[in-house]
Design an enzyme around this catalytic site. Structure first.
Site, short mmCIF file in Angstrom:
data_model
loop_
_atom_site.label_atom_id
_atom_site.label_comp_id
_atom_site.label_asym_id
_atom_site.label_seq_id
_atom_site.Cartn_x
_atom_site.Cartn_y
_atom_site.Cartn_z
CB SER A 1 13.19 21.62 -16.10
OG SER A 1 12.64 22.98 -16.21
CE LYS B 1 12.08 19.10 -11.76
NZ LYS B 1 10.83 19.12 -11.75
CD GLU C 1 8.45 11.87 -15.48
OE1 GLU C 1 7.57 12.49 -16.10
OE2 GLU C 1 9.73 12.13 -14.85
CG HIS D 1 -1.77 -1.27 1.26
ND1 HIS D 1 -2.76 -1.48 0.68
CD2 HIS D 1 -1.51 -2.32 2.19
CE1 HIS D 1 -3.40 -2.61 1.23
NE2 HIS D 1 -2.33 -3.35 1.76
#
Ligand code: ARG
Length: 475
Positions: A276, A282, A289, A155
């Protein structure tokens, strides 16, 4: 060049031709179509349906076309309807009317089904090799972090400590099922539709067994109508590819979490991360992804083919032309994702100290207290209740489990003697999990070694079958 027209008074309207054409996506079947034509030619020669002089000329022209297709010197025209028409045009350009002889005993229906099987087998074998390479990289990483304690989750909450090598190795096991699935799929797919013609077989003396063997297939397909209508092998391939994509997606999700500032476990190599355009600080896990995102299109391709097949009379229908783009797209997608993903895994480093520090937090040793009581003869339900009370007290007083006093333990349950402290260490918890497949180091090392040998066996199989189907992948 049109392969039909005798019974029509006009050529198709432009809009019809535009809809009907598949050359813009099926040209990549050309190397397979040529190989299948060579096998069909041998059958026609064997049956005495083509003279040896014509046969030799056609074989020579097909071989020329093979190298011209490979070099890009023979290309489809705007007027070609599909790969089969383009290649017949090539043949007749070289040989005149004799080029049309090869169409005897064959229809585009058995031809395209043959091409698709050859294409799918060749490409899935290649992908199986790439999945194996990823498995090996995962297991190397798992071995590197074999002794690193980390929190294990259910979980997405701290559950019980595990070795991080155990956590990593699980992905190689999942991917092994995918390679096994490809092996299993291959057993059902490696059959030749040649000889089925449009649907009913042929009145000509062809040699379906011979052409099946020549192409690397196990045997011809037993029912000629099934041979031209079955696209199970496409749907099943798409499921396997979607499953691989789903495994990569779940892995990508973990990588993204682990690379977040909040976790701070994973450090991505610069070559396998992206920046970024506005935030100079970043470093983003875009590979993970994109793997996660592309699972969506892989699932979509599977769904598209199943929806196309559902309700289709079980014979050749033009709907079946729609099997190609989804299969090609799923193969291309994984060919793009797998190398980048494998590089990302190989070059990620993990922060042992951060993972170890987190391993015992979140009361992840509460199960040890319950198991301690069970070993002392207490039924698990009572033991669970008592361990839960320990957590309750800790939460109320802002303590960790090992910080409870002897008196507090004893007050919760008389079985909780001072000895309970011995099991309240991450080290102890890890070492005690010696069941098969458990997280004790010796067990994790065992499962890694066993899986490594399975991967070797799979790789031998992949190499063996690739030899049968080699040299066609081209584009
Ligand atoms: N391009 C077609 C396909 O992919 C080839 C088979 C055409 N057959 C036919 N009867 N029109 O399915």
């Amino acid at each position: 060049m049109a392969l039909w027209g005798g019974r029509f008074s006009s050529t198709p309207a432009d809009a019809v031709f535009a809809l009907s054409r598949s050359i813009q996506f099926d040209w990549r079947l050309a190397p397979y179509d040529l190989r299948s034509s060579l096998a069909h030619l041998r059958g026609l020669e064997k049956g005495g349906l083509i003279s040896s002089v014509d046969g030799a000329a056609i074989r020579g022209a097909l071989k020329e076309l093979q190298s011209e297709v490979e070099s890009g010197n023979f290309l489809p025209h705007d007027g070609d309807e599909d790969v089969h028409s383009a290649l017949e045009r090539g043949l007749t350009e070289k040989l005149g009317a004799v080029g049309g002889a090869l169409r005897a005993g064959r229809s585009r229906n058995d031809q395209v089904a043959t091409d698709m099987r050859l294409f799918a087998i060749d490409h899935l074998l290649h992908l199986a090799g790439q999945v194996s390479a990823l498995q090996r990289v995962i297991l190397a990483k798992a071995t590197e972090y074999l002794d690193a304690p980390a929190p294990g989750f259910t979980h997405l909450q701290h559950a019980q400590p595990v070795l991080f090598g155990h956590e990593l190795a699980k992905h190689a096991h999942a991917l092994n099922r995918d390679v096994d699935r490809i092996r299993d799929w291959y057993l059902r797919t490696s059959f030749s539709p040649l000889g089925a013609g449009a649907l009913a077989g042929s009145s000509l003396a062809l040699d379906p067994e011979g052409s099946a063997t020549e192409l690397g297939f196990s045997a011809p397909i037993a029912n000629s109508i099934d041979a031209v209508s079955d696209r199970d092998f496409v749907a099943e391939a798409l499921f396997i590819l979607a499953m691989i994509g789903t495994h990569l997606s779940r892995m990508g999700e973990e990588w993204s979490l682990w690379a977040s500032t909040e976790f701070g476990w994973a450090k991505l190599a610069d070559a396998f991360a992206t920046g970024s355009s506005i935030m100079p600080q970043k470093k983003n896990p875009d590979i993970a992804e994109l793997a996660r995102g592309k699972a969506g299109r892989l699932i979509g391709n599977l769904t598209a083919v199943l929806a196309m097949l559902k309700g289709l009379p079980f014979a050749y229908n033009r709907d079946l032309q729609e099997d190609k783009e989804p299969l090609f797209d799923s193969i291309d997608t994984l060919n793009l994702v797998l190398p980048a993903f494998t590089g990302m895994v190989a070059s990620t480093t993990f922060d042992r100290a951060a993972m170890a520090a987190a391993a015992s937090t979140g009361y992840s040793l509460a199960t040890e207290i319950a198991d301690f009581l069970v070993r002392g003869g207490i039924p698990f339900a009572q033991a669970h209740e008592a361990a839960g009370k320990c957590v309750y007290q800790c939460e109320a007083s802002g303590k960790e489990l090992h910080e409870l006093t002897d008196a507090q333990f004893a007050a919760i349950h008389p079985g909780l003697t001072a000895d309970v402290r011995k099991v309240l260490t991450v080290e102890g918890a890890l070492q005690s999990r010696t069941t098969f497949g458990g997280t004790a180091q010796i067990k994790v090392a065992d499962q890694i070694a066993t899986l490594e040998s399975r991967i070797l066996i799979n790789q031998e199989w992949i190499d063996d079958k690739s030899n049968l189907f080699s040299g066609m992948m081209g584009q």
